[in-house]
Scaffold this active site. Structure first.
Site, PDB file in Angstrom:
ATOM      1  N   ASP A 218       0.830  -1.193   0.000  1.00 46.98           N
ATOM      2  CA  ASP A 218       0.000   0.000   0.000  1.00 46.98           C
ATOM      3  C   ASP A 218       0.873   1.254   0.000  1.00 46.98           C
ATOM      4  O   ASP A 218       1.908   1.310   0.664  1.00 46.98           O
ATOM      5  CB  ASP A 218      -0.883  -0.018   1.250  1.00 46.98           C
ATOM      6  CG  ASP A 218      -1.882   1.116   1.288  1.00 46.98           C
ATOM      7  OD1 ASP A 218      -2.708   1.211   0.366  1.00 46.98           O
ATOM      8  OD2 ASP A 218      -1.844   1.903   2.252  1.00 46.98           O
ATOM      9  N   GLU A 267      14.698 -14.563  -0.557  1.00 49.72           N
ATOM     10  CA  GLU A 267      15.019 -15.743   0.248  1.00 49.72           C
ATOM     11  C   GLU A 267      13.907 -16.794   0.196  1.00 49.72           C
ATOM     12  O   GLU A 267      14.087 -17.910   0.690  1.00 49.72           O
ATOM     13  CB  GLU A 267      15.261 -15.330   1.703  1.00 49.72           C
ATOM     14  CG  GLU A 267      16.454 -14.394   1.894  1.00 49.72           C
ATOM     15  CD  GLU A 267      16.631 -14.014   3.350  1.00 49.72           C
ATOM     16  OE1 GLU A 267      16.247 -14.843   4.228  1.00 49.72           O
ATOM     17  OE2 GLU A 267      17.119 -12.907   3.630  1.00 49.72           O
TER      18      GLU A 267
END
Length: 531
Positions: A218, A267
């Site tokens: 957002d 990751e």
């Protein structure tokens, strides 16, 4: 139609999101499982079969975190828990597992620009002295003027009114001001503070470890604020416009935040982040989707384009150009919880519905990622609500001069029967109009000419037809008020007529049309696919 022109922007969809169709769920308006009138996570789980039938690839869930709901969940008090109105963490886990069983990825909204004023950090800041570590997590400053009675700068809130609120000092004397680019209940976080960065990383890992497939960020062009917080040349800026030159947004240091987000995501294989980026300049937009930043960025040019072939083509060309230099996928959307629905925006009634159908085919013919907003597949219009039921903070903050966004957040009608139309067995949190009884999902599933049937068929063809495999566009010459393009390396042509008269169809066999054709001519307010 002659005169072949090529548009830049080659896309190689090697990740699941690169050409996905993503369905946005405004959680409180999608499906209510416990009849309290507010949609919830279990309600979504109950509708997974419908979403699989629709053919979408992934979901985007708006915030469901612990919140006092001053901005319907975009004021987050705890980003690592579920608000009881929506369920709990076990409910979320069941939803995620069920979605994956239905072949649906799940992405969730993150709100890193600000917290709720009920967040434990902000409550601690109010109880602490100026200059304290607790206040350093936010933007607390002394006011201007002899007694500090004026805000620190001239910034305004995008919801209306000033962007600063003064709080008394712990001893009761005149105190500092804190920054809130949105509602006062949404204080902006200070992204130069290492605790703020560490907390977002903790939140990212919390949800990634639970198995979410990605995030929508957002206000991704927010977070970072320019040094010194200088006055704005034009402080009176409306909600959700391109913010070029606005010191409140698109500060250069915001890209360090996105690099941190990307480093965490890297990751976790096969996860993504898409940013809400209200930045109009193509070059500055491209910076958000560089290889070490966000995977995708919402480009809102198509949302802002009127139903006019030249404007639509310009929006498409800029959207492609904005990502061409960084080899990112473009994103396309006609609707979300912050903008008027297409049926209403394009004229309302039968005219608006026909144009919304046409633009849906244009959007789904484009290379890249398509976002559909819940109810868009039903052709829902905005709803003219009485003043007494309005809940969007924009209504109050603007002094009742701006009605806000409630009219395009009305709950989804699933089947006939007022007042809840299958959304709830109680009273819906916003009233559902009688017209929605003619637009229910149940009825449209049985109607081959419905908007829902059109969207289902278009999404299916987009997935299965070889004509949608090309990554670039070639433009064809077209009559005034029309456009036509082809996916490079395929025979698929999309044609749109926004003029007032029928025009000849391009050569080829009609694959799908948004409305009835006039023999070998394409009527006004209609689009079609040909091969």
């Amino acid at each position: 139609m002659i005169g072949l022109l090529r548009s830049p922007g080659k896309i190689s969809p090697v990740q699941w999101w690169a050409d996905a169709v993503v369905y946005q769920i405004y959680v409180r308006s999608f499906s209510d499982s416990d009849d309290d009138g507010v949609g919830d996570l279990e309600g979504i789980r109950m509708r997974l079969g419908y979403l699989e039938l629709l053919g979408v690839d992934a979901l985007w869930l708006t915030p469901f975190y612990t919140s006092p709901m001053a901005d319907h969940g975009y004021d987050v008090a705890d980003p690592r828990d579920v608000d009881p109105v929506f369920g709990d963490l076990d409910t979320f886990d069941r939803l995620l597992e069920g979605a994956h069983e239905h072949g649906l990825r799940v992405t969730i909204d993150l709100v890193p620009n600000h917290s709720s004023s009920e967040h434990e950090w902000f409550r601690a800041a109010l109880d602490s002295a100026p200059g304290s570590p607790e206040r350093a997590r936010y933007h607390f400053l002394p006011g201007r003027g002899p007694d500090g009675d004026e805000p620190p700068n001239n910034w305004t809130s995008v919801f209306g009114g000033p962007a600063w609120t003064r709080v008394p000092s712990p001893d009761g004397s005149g105190g500092e001001w804190y920054l809130h680019l949105f509602a006062p209940e949404q204080p902006d976080l200070n992204w130069t503070n290492p605790e703020v960065r560490a907390d977002l990383e903790k939140t990212l890992r919390f949800w990634l470890d639970r198995g979410v497939d990605g995030f929508r960020i957002d206000v991704a062009h927010g977070m970072s604020k320019p040094e010194g917080l200088p006055d704005a040349e034009n402080p009176d800026v409306a909600l959700l416009i391109n913010t070029d030159g606005d010191p409140r947004f698109d500060d250069d240091d915001v890209h360090d935040v996105h690099r941190m987000i990307r480093a965490v995501l890297d990751e976790y294989p096969d996860r993504m982040a898409v940013g809400e980026v209200w930045v109009g300049d193509d070059e500055r937009f491209a910076r958000y989707v560089r290889p070490d930043e966000l995977h995708l960025g919402f480009n809102f040019r198509l949302v802002r384009a009127p139903f006019d072939a030249a404007a639509v083509r310009t929006a498409i060309e800029h959207s492609l150009a904005a990502v061409a230099t960084v080899a990112a996928s473009p994103t396309w959307t006609l609707s979300n919880h912050d903008v008027s629905r297409p049926v209403t925006r394009y004229g309302g009634g039968e005219l608006g519905a026909a144009r919304a159908r046409a633009m849906t085919l244009v959007e789904l013919a484009l290379p890249g990622v398509v976002y559909l907003y819940n109810g868009e597949e039903l052709g829902l219009p905005d709803v003219d609500l009485p003043d007494a039921v309005l809940q969007d903070p924009v209504w109050e903050r603007s002094g009742h001069t701006e009605r806000g966004r409630d009219s395009y957040r009305i709950p989804v009608p699933w089947e006939d029967g007022a007042p809840g139309y299958g959304f709830t067995g109680g009273d819906p949190w916003l009233p559902m109009p009688i017209e929605y009884g003619r637009l229910t999902a149940a009825d449209q599933l049985e109607d081959t000419g419905s908007m829902l049937s059109l969207v289902r068929r278009a999404v299916e063809l987009r997935k299965t037809h070889p004509g949608f495999r090309g990554g670039e566009l070639e433009w064809f010459g077209a009559p005034e008020g029309c456009l036509a393009f082809r996916r490079v390396g395929t025979t698929l042509v999309c044609a749109l007529n926004t003029s007032a008269a029928p025009v000849p169809l391009p050569p080829g066999e009609v694959l799908l049309a948004s409305g009835p054709l006039d023999g070998a001519r394409l009527p006004p307010n209609t689009a079609c696919w040909l091969v």
